[in-house]
Design a protein around this motif. Structure first.
Motif, short mmCIF file in Angstrom:
data_model
loop_
_atom_site.label_atom_id
_atom_site.label_comp_id
_atom_site.label_asym_id
_atom_site.label_seq_id
_atom_site.Cartn_x
_atom_site.Cartn_y
_atom_site.Cartn_z
N LEU A 68 0.83 -1.19 0.00
CA LEU A 68 0.00 0.00 0.00
C LEU A 68 0.87 1.25 0.00
O LEU A 68 1.97 1.26 0.54
N SER A 69 0.37 2.29 -0.60
CA SER A 69 0.99 3.60 -0.54
C SER A 69 0.39 4.30 0.68
O SER A 69 -0.83 4.44 0.77
N ARG A 123 -4.01 1.68 -2.82
CA ARG A 123 -3.43 0.98 -3.96
C ARG A 123 -4.61 0.61 -4.84
O ARG A 123 -5.76 0.82 -4.45
#
Length: 111
Positions: free
Chosen positions: A34-35, A51
């Motif tokens: 995930l960002s 994401r």
């Protein structure tokens, strides 16, 4: 699109809750690709994660932790399993005993 809402009360205070939230954000970023971002406030912090197929946030205060996530695409079909893993992870980090039996599902399977 399935939405996940998880709220946990605690008595940790903002500093300890912040440390737990930062750890959680770091782990999901690493484990699920995930960002993530994390913004500290005086009384409320907000961590954001995303994401393709997942967008969400975690709000952290001195007495509660609130997680919200929206799932789309392939993740939508696994919303129940994803929500359970998120609940379990938060409970583990907050130091709550896990009363659930491990079903053998590997949460990296949905990566």
């Amino acid at each position: 699109m399935p939405e996940i809402h998880i709220e946990r009360s605690h008595r940790l205070g903002i500093e300890a809750a912040r440390a737990i939230a930062r750890k959680w954000v770091s782990e999901v970023e690493q484990d699920y690709g995930l960002s993530c971002s994390y913004e500290e406030g005086q009384a409320l912090d907000i961590g954001r994660f995303s994401r393709a197929g997942i967008d969400g946030s975690v709000e952290v205060s001195g007495d509660s932790l609130k997680l919200r996530a929206t799932l789309a695409g392939l993740f939508a079909g696994f919303s129940g399993q994803i929500e359970e893993r998120l609940r379990q992870k938060l409970d583990d980090l907050l130091g709550r005993p896990d009363d659930e039996v491990d079903d053998g599902y590997n949460d990296k399977d949905w990566r």
